[in-house]
Design a protein around this motif. Sequence first.
Motif, PDB file in Angstrom:
ATOM      1  N   LYS A   1       0.744  -1.045   0.033  1.00  0.00           N
ATOM      2  CA  LYS A   1       0.136  -0.271   0.144  1.00  0.00           C
ATOM      3  C   LYS A   1       0.783   0.718   0.266  1.00  0.00           C
ATOM      4  N   GLU A   2       2.249   1.217   0.812  1.00  0.00           N
ATOM      5  CA  GLU A   2       2.586   2.443   0.870  1.00  0.00           C
ATOM      6  C   GLU A   2       3.328   2.474  -0.441  1.00  0.00           C
ATOM      7  N   LYS A   3       4.186   1.425  -1.105  1.00  0.00           N
ATOM      8  CA  LYS A   3       5.135   1.761  -2.181  1.00  0.00           C
ATOM      9  C   LYS A   3       5.030   1.514  -3.374  1.00  0.00           C
ATOM     10  N   TYR A   4       4.290   0.123  -3.791  1.00  0.00           N
ATOM     11  CA  TYR A   4       3.701  -0.061  -4.472  1.00  0.00           C
ATOM     12  C   TYR A   4       1.863   0.400  -5.120  1.00  0.00           C
ATOM     13  N   LEU A   5       2.415   1.145  -4.513  1.00  0.00           N
ATOM     14  CA  LEU A   5       0.484   2.360  -4.725  1.00  0.00           C
ATOM     15  C   LEU A   5      -0.769   1.779  -5.423  1.00  0.00           C
ATOM     16  N   ALA A   6       0.100   1.520  -6.728  1.00  0.00           N
ATOM     17  CA  ALA A   6      -0.990   1.023  -7.871  1.00  0.00           C
ATOM     18  C   ALA A   6      -0.884  -0.123  -7.907  1.00  0.00           C
ATOM     19  N   LEU A   7       0.104  -1.129  -7.388  1.00  0.00           N
ATOM     20  CA  LEU A   7      -0.624  -2.691  -6.690  1.00  0.00           C
ATOM     21  C   LEU A   7      -1.760  -3.440  -6.084  1.00  0.00           C
ATOM     22  N   HIS A   8      -1.213  -2.292  -5.368  1.00  0.00           N
ATOM     23  CA  HIS A   8      -2.800  -1.417  -3.870  1.00  0.00           C
ATOM     24  C   HIS A   8      -3.593  -1.380  -4.816  1.00  0.00           C
ATOM     25  N   GLN A   9      -4.027  -0.104  -5.734  1.00  0.00           N
ATOM     26  CA  GLN A   9      -5.134  -0.435  -5.975  1.00  0.00           C
ATOM     27  C   GLN A   9      -5.695  -1.052  -6.985  1.00  0.00           C
ATOM     28  N   ALA A  10      -4.679  -2.040  -7.785  1.00  0.00           N
ATOM     29  CA  ALA A  10      -5.060  -2.766  -8.720  1.00  0.00           C
ATOM     30  C   ALA A  10      -5.686  -4.264  -8.049  1.00  0.00           C
ATOM     31  N   VAL A  11      -4.953  -4.532  -6.753  1.00  0.00           N
ATOM     32  CA  VAL A  11      -5.702  -5.479  -6.222  1.00  0.00           C
ATOM     33  C   VAL A  11      -7.366  -5.384  -5.003  1.00  0.00           C
ATOM     34  N   ALA A  12      -7.455  -3.660  -5.233  1.00  0.00           N
ATOM     35  CA  ALA A  12      -8.424  -3.762  -4.039  1.00  0.00           C
ATOM     36  C   ALA A  12      -9.335  -3.823  -5.259  1.00  0.00           C
ATOM     37  N   HIS A  13      -9.797  -3.841  -6.345  1.00  0.00           N
ATOM     38  CA  HIS A  13     -10.858  -3.658  -7.600  1.00  0.00           C
ATOM     39  C   HIS A  13     -10.946  -4.631  -8.095  1.00  0.00           C
ATOM     40  N   ALA A  14     -10.122  -5.726  -8.021  1.00  0.00           N
ATOM     41  CA  ALA A  14     -10.249  -6.414  -8.585  1.00  0.00           C
ATOM     42  C   ALA A  14     -11.511  -7.775  -7.795  1.00  0.00           C
ATOM     43  N   GLY A  15     -12.416  -7.876  -8.393  1.00  0.00           N
ATOM     44  CA  GLY A  15     -13.340  -9.109  -7.808  1.00  0.00           C
ATOM     45  C   GLY A  15     -14.324  -8.260  -7.085  1.00  0.00           C
ATOM     46  N   THR A  16     -14.730  -9.529  -6.178  1.00  0.00           N
ATOM     47  CA  THR A  16     -15.327  -8.786  -4.418  1.00  0.00           C
ATOM     48  C   THR A  16     -14.344  -9.089  -4.039  1.00  0.00           C
ATOM     49  N   ALA A  17     -14.475  -8.778  -1.848  1.00  0.00           N
ATOM     50  CA  ALA A  17     -14.405  -8.601  -1.259  1.00  0.00           C
ATOM     51  C   ALA A  17     -14.076 -10.068  -0.910  1.00  0.00           C
ATOM     52  N   GLN A  18     -15.588 -11.257  -1.129  1.00  0.00           N
ATOM     53  CA  GLN A  18     -15.481 -12.856  -0.961  1.00  0.00           C
ATOM     54  C   GLN A  18     -14.795 -13.546  -2.387  1.00  0.00           C
ATOM     55  N   LEU A  19     -14.354 -12.487  -3.194  1.00  0.00           N
ATOM     56  CA  LEU A  19     -13.012 -13.702  -4.647  1.00  0.00           C
ATOM     57  C   LEU A  19     -11.783 -13.323  -3.641  1.00  0.00           C
ATOM     58  N   ARG A  20     -11.498 -11.998  -3.352  1.00  0.00           N
ATOM     59  CA  ARG A  20     -10.270 -12.004  -3.057  1.00  0.00           C
ATOM     60  C   ARG A  20      -9.950 -12.975  -1.844  1.00  0.00           C
ATOM     61  N   ASN A  21     -11.045 -12.762  -1.118  1.00  0.00           N
ATOM     62  CA  ASN A  21     -11.026 -14.344   0.138  1.00  0.00           C
ATOM     63  C   ASN A  21      -9.913 -15.386  -1.049  1.00  0.00           C
ATOM     64  N   SER A  22     -11.098 -16.211  -1.753  1.00  0.00           N
ATOM     65  CA  SER A  22     -10.464 -17.123  -2.266  1.00  0.00           C
ATOM     66  C   SER A  22      -9.039 -17.177  -3.612  1.00  0.00           C
ATOM     67  N   ALA A  23      -9.648 -15.855  -3.943  1.00  0.00           N
ATOM     68  CA  ALA A  23      -7.991 -15.833  -5.199  1.00  0.00           C
ATOM     69  C   ALA A  23      -6.701 -15.867  -4.635  1.00  0.00           C
ATOM     70  N   THR A  24      -6.186 -16.569  -5.799  1.00  0.00           N
ATOM     71  CA  THR A  24      -4.461 -16.259  -5.705  1.00  0.00           C
ATOM     72  C   THR A  24      -4.001 -16.003  -6.242  1.00  0.00           C
ATOM     73  N   LEU A  25      -2.713 -14.882  -5.931  1.00  0.00           N
ATOM     74  CA  LEU A  25      -2.454 -14.491  -7.065  1.00  0.00           C
ATOM     75  C   LEU A  25      -1.860 -14.997  -8.704  1.00  0.00           C
ATOM     76  N   GLY A  26      -1.630 -16.352  -7.941  1.00  0.00           N
ATOM     77  CA  GLY A  26      -0.577 -17.041  -9.398  1.00  0.00           C
ATOM     78  C   GLY A  26      -2.278 -17.615 -10.034  1.00  0.00           C
ATOM     79  N   GLY A  27      -3.104 -18.288  -9.761  1.00  0.00           N
ATOM     80  CA  GLY A  27      -4.600 -18.288 -10.294  1.00  0.00           C
ATOM     81  C   GLY A  27      -4.400 -16.717 -10.911  1.00  0.00           C
ATOM     82  N   ASN A  28      -5.019 -15.346 -10.075  1.00  0.00           N
ATOM     83  CA  ASN A  28      -4.917 -14.196 -11.092  1.00  0.00           C
ATOM     84  C   ASN A  28      -4.332 -13.495 -12.608  1.00  0.00           C
ATOM     85  N   LEU A  29      -3.297 -14.132 -12.485  1.00  0.00           N
ATOM     86  CA  LEU A  29      -2.383 -13.888 -13.878  1.00  0.00           C
ATOM     87  C   LEU A  29      -2.739 -15.244 -14.368  1.00  0.00           C
TER      88      LEU A  29
END
Lengths: 217, 772, 336
Positions: free
Chosen positions: C97-125
Amino acid sequence: MNRDNLKSKNESESSPEKTRKGISRRGFLKGAGMTTVGTVALQSGVLGNTLDEQSLDEKAIGPDAELIKLKVNGESHSLAVEPRMTLASALRDKLQLTGTKVVCDRGACSACTVWIDGKPVNSCLTLAVEVQEKEITTIEGIGTPEKLHPVQEAFIEHDATQCGFCTPGMIMTASHFLQNHPNPDLEEVKTALRGNLCRCGTHPNVFKATLSASKKM
Amino acid sequence: MEKKKLILPHGIPGHNLGEIEREVPASEPPAWPVNDKLKEVGKSVKRYDALAKVTGQAKYTADIQLPGMLYAKFFRSDTPHANIRSIDISKAEDYPGVYGIHLMKTDDGNYPVVKYAGQPLGGVAASSLAIAEEAIKLIEVDYEYLDFVVDVEEAQHPEAPIVHKEKIASQTDGGDVGVTHDGTQANGNVVGPSTGSFFGGPRGDLEQGFKEADVIVEHVYRTQVHTHLPLETHGVVVDWKPGNMVVYASSQNTAAMRDELADYFDISKGEVRVISEYTGGGFGAKHSAGVYGPMAATLSKKTGRPVWLMLDRKEEHISMGNRPNSIQYLKIGAKKDGKLTAIQQRSHGTAGVGLGAGVGRIAQVLYECPNFATEQYDVYTHAGPGAAWRAPGNVQGAYGVEQAIDEIADKLGINPLAYRDVIDKSDIRKVERQRGAEKFGWSRRKAPGSDSGPVKKGMGMAQSTWPRFVTLDSTAEVRIMRGGAVEIRSSVQDIGTGTKTVLGQVVAEEFGIPTEDVSVLIGDTYFPTGPGSGGSVATGSITPPARNAAYKVKMELLEQIAAKWESDLSNLVMEEGKIVDKTDDSKSVSFKDALKGMRTSQIIATASRSDDYGGFQQPWGLAHGDLGSVQFAEVTVDTETGFVKVDKIVAAHSCGRPLNPAQVESQINGGVIQGLAYALYEYRVMDKQTGFMINANVDQYKLPYAMEIPEIESIIIEDYSGTSSTDAYGIGEPANIATAVAIANAVYNAIGVRIYEIPITPDKILKALNKI
Amino acid sequence: MNKFSWYEAKSVEDALSKVNATASDILGKAPNSSSVIFKAGGIDLLDLMKEGLVNPSTIVSIKNIPGLDKIEYSEQDGFKIGANVTLEELENNAVVKEKYLALHQAVAHAGTAQLRNSATLGGNLAQRTRCWYFRSIDHQCYRKGSGTCYAQEGENEFHAIMNNKTCASVHSSSVSTALMAFNATVEIAGPNGKTRSVTMEEFFVDPETDSRTENILASNELITGIAIPAVNENVKSFYIKQGARESHDWAIADVAVVMEMSGGKCNNAEIVLGAAAPVPVKAEDAAKKLRGKSINESVASSAGKASVKGATPLANNAYKVPIFRSIVKRAILNAV
C-alpha cells in the motif's frame, strides 16, 4: 514465445512424439450450432504425460461420493459428497442449511456468502472437500430468531429486506465488515457491499441498517 | 342492495383535503379517518417476515426438499431456428439415476419447431441435479437448421426469416390489462398496429394539430431489451399424488397458476394446491406456470415422486421473460403558450417469440392534447419471449414522451418543471412537483451544458401516471379463534412487496389490536382467491376485503357480547385491545378475554372486493384516477470517459392511502434503482451470428451494485379518494416509470446534448460529444 | 460440472508429478478419463467447469502446498510473493500500500471482497479471458480451435482495440496490469526441479503465438510466485480501472503508471494498459513522453494520446480510445 516449442522441449525426455500436433480441438463443443449434442466421438490419447494413476488413486478422493467432515456453525457433520459438490450445495442439499442462497452460481452476486475461518467467501465457488478442516459459518450460525446478531436486528429495524433472497449474503458481508470496521461511513459501507447483488433495490436500507448496526457492535 | 351513506376523507392533506359523501353498501365498514388518526394503518410497522428472512429461516421454493424428491432439468435447443427430425433419448433413459424423461410435443403429436436458442424441448428427472444434467448431454437431436433473425430491425425486412407462420392468439401478459393484440396474422414478422387502449383510440386530427403548432419536436427514441433477473429463478416443486397436486411455486400469482395447471391437465381446481410462502422477486415475470409448471407436474406424475424444477441463471435470462425493446418515432407539437397541439407515436419492438412490445399509454394520457394517434407494432424475432415488467410499455413510452416534453420546454424557453405546470392537469403531480422540487433543490439547476471542466453535473425531472387498477376477484377470509388467534387468509402472495404486513395492519386496525397479534396466512390456494402481485393491483384489491371480512367478524363478536351485556350493539366499540360499552364504564372486556368467551370455536367471515365507492367499474376490473409520480435526478457526467453517475434521486409518489410508509419507500427505492439500471447499465446482448444471448449470466449482464446506488429521497403523498374501505393502492409500477427518463433529462442538462437511446453507456455519451 | 477426483498436493514436486495438463490444454474438449489439472483458488477454473468448458478427471489442489503462501519483503530486493497468497492478503499488505500504490489499487479493485478471500495471485495471472464468446459453451471460438473470432463481426464493446485481428479478447487480470508496470517477474516451476523466471511481458503471449491460452505455462508447469523489484521513495505510481460500473467489474480499460521522479522530473516511467489488447501491454510510446519531463497536464495529456496511437478499434469499441487517453492522463497526474 512459442508455447508449442516449449512444450515439446519439456516433454522430449519422456515422450517425444506427444506434441500438440494432431490434437483435435473440436471436442464436443458446437461451432455456431452446427453439430448435435453428443454426436462427436470422444478424443483419446490427447494428453501428453502418462499419469501415474496408481499412486494418485490411492490418495485421491472421488470421483464418487465419499464421507467427509464439515464443521458448520460450531457443529461437526459427516456427509457423503462427490468432490465436485460445492460448499453451497453441501450446505443446502445435504445439511438443509438453505439460508445460504445460490443466485448467479459463479461468484458474481455474493448471495452465497459464508465465512470460512471467519472470512467471507463464495460458497458456490468453493468445493466442500476443500474446507474440511475449516470453521464454516452460515447465516444460520450468526444469530437465531431468539438471539439476533446486531446486523440482523438492524435489517429488521430499517426494512432492509424486500424479497429477501439477497439478505443472507448481505448480512454475512455486512457483519464481517463491521467486525473490522467499527465506525464506518457510508462510502466504506458501500465499498464493503459492492459485490452483493440485490434486484429489488433494497440497497439504501441495507446501507442504513449496516451503519446503524455499527453503533451497536 | 341496502345502502348507506359514508363521509370519507378526500384530497391531499396540506393541499386540498376535504370530505366526500358516498353511497355504499350497508355492509361496508365505517369510514377511516386520515392516517394521522389511525393506530396501525399508515404506520411503518415492521415487515412481517423480516425475522425469517434475516435469519435464513425463510423457505423459498428453491429451498423445498421433500422425501424421495427428484431433481429435474430442461433440455433445450442449442440453435435458434430449426425443425426437429428426431430426438433420441435412449442413452439418457438408460443413464443410472434417471427416473423420467418427458419430451414436449405439439397438439398434433410433432416435436415443436425451435424458435429460439434455449427453447425448452423436454425435461429429465433424476436423483440429483448433476445426474439430470449429465443425462441431458446424452440426448441426441437431429435438427433441420433454418435461418434465423434476432434483430428487431432486420426482422422487419421482407426477406427476413419468418418466426411464426401461424397466427398467435392474444397474449395476456399479467401486469398490464390493456388490449394490445388481437391475434391477427403477422405481416412477415410484424404484428399490428395496436392503435388504442381502454382510454380509447386516436382522437382529433393530427395534420391539423401539427399545422397549429409553433414548435415541433420529432425524434426516434430507442430502448433496449432487459431481463428481469429475479434473484430466485422461476421454478416449482410439484408433488402430484392421486387426486392432489401440491405445487410449491416461486410465483406472483398462486391462483392463476392453480387455474392454469388445472386447465392444462383437465382436473378440478380443488385438486391443485399452489403454495408460495416466499418468492425471491418477480417484477412481472412470475404470473404464469409457463412450461416449467406443467413439465414438473408431468414428471411428478410419471415418476410418482415430488419433482424439483428450478431454472438456472442462464435459462432464466434466456427464456423467462424480458422487457421488450422499442424503436419509437415520436412527434409532438405545441403552441407558443405551451399547449400541446398534436402527438404522433409509432413504435416497433420485439418480445422475441412472444407479444407485448407496445409502448403503453403515457403519450395518450399524461397530458391534454386534442390530436393524438399511436401505432404500436410487435416484431417477432428468434429470441426468448418477453413478459410483463413493472408498468409494461409505459416505461419505454415515458422515455420518449418525457424527453420530448423537456425539449419542447427548452424550445419555448421555459423551465421544464414550470412547463409541466402549464400542460399537466393532475392535482397530485402538481403537489409532487412542488414538494419534490423543494426537497431536491431544483432551483440549483443551471443552463444545459454550462458546467465548466470535463466533469459536469446535471439535473432533470420526469413524470408518470399509472391507473388505479383493482382485481375484483379478490377475497380474504378473517377468522378469530376462541382462546386467542386472529388470522387473515388469502391466496394472495407476498413477493417482497410487503403484502403480508399491510394485511396484518388492516385487520389489526379494525380489531383495535397490535399488528403483531394478527397471523397472516397467505400464498396458498387452499385459502380464498386473492389477486396477483402485478400491475400494482394487490394492495388496492385485497386490503378492502381484508378489512371488510374483519369488520364482519368484529360485528359478529360484538353481537355476542351485546347480547351477553344486554347492551345496544351500536354502543359497543372495539379499540385499544378492549371492547367497551361507551354508555356504561362497568361494561368492558379485553379483546383477549372476549375471544375466550366466544360461543363457537371460531368466527369466520369472508369478503370480496366490491365495486369502488362511487362506481368506477370497467369490464376488466377497476381503473380510475391517477397514481401520478414525479421524479428528479441529479447526475455527474464525465465527458472524457463518457461515464454517467447518478448522484441523487428525489421521488415524489402517491398510492392513495399509504398503509405502511416504510414499505412504500422500499418499493420506491426498488423502482428507482431498476429504472437507474435500465437507464445506464443493463441490456441483453444477442449475437446475430449465432442467435444466442451471450451475456446470460450475472457477470456480463451489468446491473448496479452498491457503488452505483445514489442518495434516494422519497416523498409519499397521502391522496384520499374515498373509493374503498382502505382507500389504498399499489406503488410497484409508478415507482419504476419516470426514473430512466429523468436521468436522461439530467444528462442533457449536464452536457447540453440529448441521448435518444438507453442504456446511456459511455460510447453514446462520447459519440454525442463527437469524441469518437 | 462433470465428476472428478480430488487430490491434495503435498509439495510442488508432488503436484507436478501428478498433473498432465493445464485447464487450457483440455478446454473445449470432451471429458477424458486421464486429464489431471491444478486448482488453486478455483475462481476461474470453477467458472469454466460450470460452463462445461473444462472437464478434468482429477483436480490436484495446490492450495495447501506449504511455502507458497508467503509474502517476503526486503528494501534491497523488493517482494517475493507466493503464488497462493490471496488477493486479500496482498490488498492488506502495508508495504504494498505504501510503496506500490498502483498494485494495491489494482488488487483492491479486483473482483469482490469474497472473491479476493479465495483468489490467489498465481490464479489471477493464469486466469483466462472473460470474452463472452470464449466463456460460452455455445460458441466454438478461435481460442477453442475453430479459427473464428466471433467478436470481429459480432458484439465487441468490451473487446480489444489493439492487436485484435486474430482474437479480440482482452485478458482479465487487472492485477497483471500493475505487476507489469513494476517490472515484476513470474517464478515458474517445472518437472525435475527445473525452475525459470520470466518477465510479465514474456509470461503473456499473443493469440498469434498461441491460440490456446494467454500465457506460456506448459502442461507440467506451475506458477510458484511473483518477484517485484525494489522501489525507492522517488517511485510514484497510480492505477485506474474503468469498468462498466464502479462496483465490482472487469475493466473496460485499466492503466498502471509507475514513475521514478527526481526533482519534479520524471526519470523513468512505465505505463501498462489492461483490457486494450489480448494481453496487458506496455505503452512505451506513452512512457517516452514522460521520461525526462516535468509532469504537468499537457505532458500527461500527450502521454494519454500516445498510449492509444495506432489503435484499431472494432465496430463497437472505439469509445475505449478516449477512455484510455483520459485514464492514462489522470493516472499520471494522480501519481505525482
